[in-house]
Write a protein that holds these residues in place. Sequence first.
Motif, short mmCIF file in Angstrom:
data_model
loop_
_atom_site.label_atom_id
_atom_site.label_comp_id
_atom_site.label_asym_id
_atom_site.label_seq_id
_atom_site.Cartn_x
_atom_site.Cartn_y
_atom_site.Cartn_z
N ALA A 30 3.91 -23.45 -2.94
CA ALA A 30 3.44 -23.64 -1.56
C ALA A 30 3.55 -25.11 -1.15
O ALA A 30 3.97 -25.43 -0.03
N ALA A 91 -5.00 -21.41 -2.68
CA ALA A 91 -4.60 -20.18 -1.98
C ALA A 91 -5.20 -20.14 -0.58
O ALA A 91 -4.53 -19.74 0.39
N ALA A 92 -6.45 -20.57 -0.46
CA ALA A 92 -7.09 -20.57 0.86
C ALA A 92 -6.41 -21.57 1.80
O ALA A 92 -6.17 -21.25 2.98
N ALA A 94 -3.31 -22.57 1.68
CA ALA A 94 -1.99 -22.04 2.03
C ALA A 94 -2.10 -20.92 3.07
O ALA A 94 -1.19 -20.72 3.90
N ALA A 95 -3.21 -20.19 3.04
CA ALA A 95 -3.41 -19.09 3.99
C ALA A 95 -3.96 -19.55 5.33
O ALA A 95 -4.15 -18.74 6.24
N GLY A 96 -4.25 -20.84 5.45
CA GLY A 96 -4.77 -21.37 6.70
C GLY A 96 -6.27 -21.42 6.78
O GLY A 96 -6.82 -21.86 7.80
#
Length: 368
Positions: A30, A91-92, A94-96
Amino acid sequence: MPDGPAAVPGSRPAVARLPLLAGAAAALLAGLYGGLALLVPEAPAPAALAEQHGPLMALGFLGTLIGLERAVALRRPWGYAAPALSALGAAALAAGAEQAGRLALTAGGGWLVGIYLALLGRRLSRAAVIQLAGALAWYAGGLLWLGGRPVHELVVWFVAFHVLTIAGERLELAHVAFLRREAAGGLTAAAAVLGAGAACSVWAPGAGTRLAGAAMAAVAAWLAWHDVARRTVRGRGLPRYAAVCLLAGYGWLAVAGVLWAATGLRAGPYLYDAALHALFLGFVMSMVFGHAPVILPAVLRVRLPYRPVLYAPLALLHAAVAVRVAGDLAGAGAVRAAGGLLAEVALLMFAGCAVAVTRSRTRSPSGR
């Protein structure tokens, strides 16, 4: 990392740790995609990846790797919460979900502090205290981030995390190699100045960054002079490869320190880019390349034998950093972008080489 468990020949892979390593790999991919979007604006990438490129790489990828390695050294199940939190935070981001990502990454830094405190309870050492200071820098920077500070104001804290962690680990190995006790005082002093620079940056960003830069240059000089790599570079196989990674990385740490001290990260986007990537790519990633053949067996109980092909991504990495920094110094955007793209290729090439040599069934006596 001397206090981590050594790989046992014939032992079964630690499959339960694979999800954490996969989280680090996902953060790396990412972050690389976000970096590509910054270099090539036409690249179709989610805005969150470009905006969070720095935290994804510095805390999501590298923070998860360091937390996982320290949790393995601790040998307690609760320690694995540190890499789990940093992987979830990446992960959070990258997910916005930026606020959730900040919270999880900060919690990961705080959990890492707990791991170091537990390790210090087993054996008090100057090296471990320096590494604890690095974890505290991550946690302090995270708290400031949660308080609303932008990432560019927190770079000194996150850099202190990486520099102090690596310096503490190398000091530990230097003691194993019979370093004179009084010589360690120089590194301790430089580490203290780096911490002071980070603290100063909260109220006086320019002065704090310059002070941190001077400390980084001092750390580089100490490591280049005292590290056992000065001896092992004359050897063969894995010891020589690791030494080349380390010594080349120290050179880039010195370059970054000079740039930080001279500019205070306030001399425009090009010099800012050069100062950051000389450190994170030239220094930190070179450390990752050099330590991977030791870390992977300890963490996953999967042997990563030395092969000369590992020099290919290493050479490409340092050539890429040189091209990128040269482009920044010349104000040439196309050259900077070329260097950045080459660095991404080098990181992916190293990952591919690591997978290939790990799966190889042949054994190299020179790589033992």
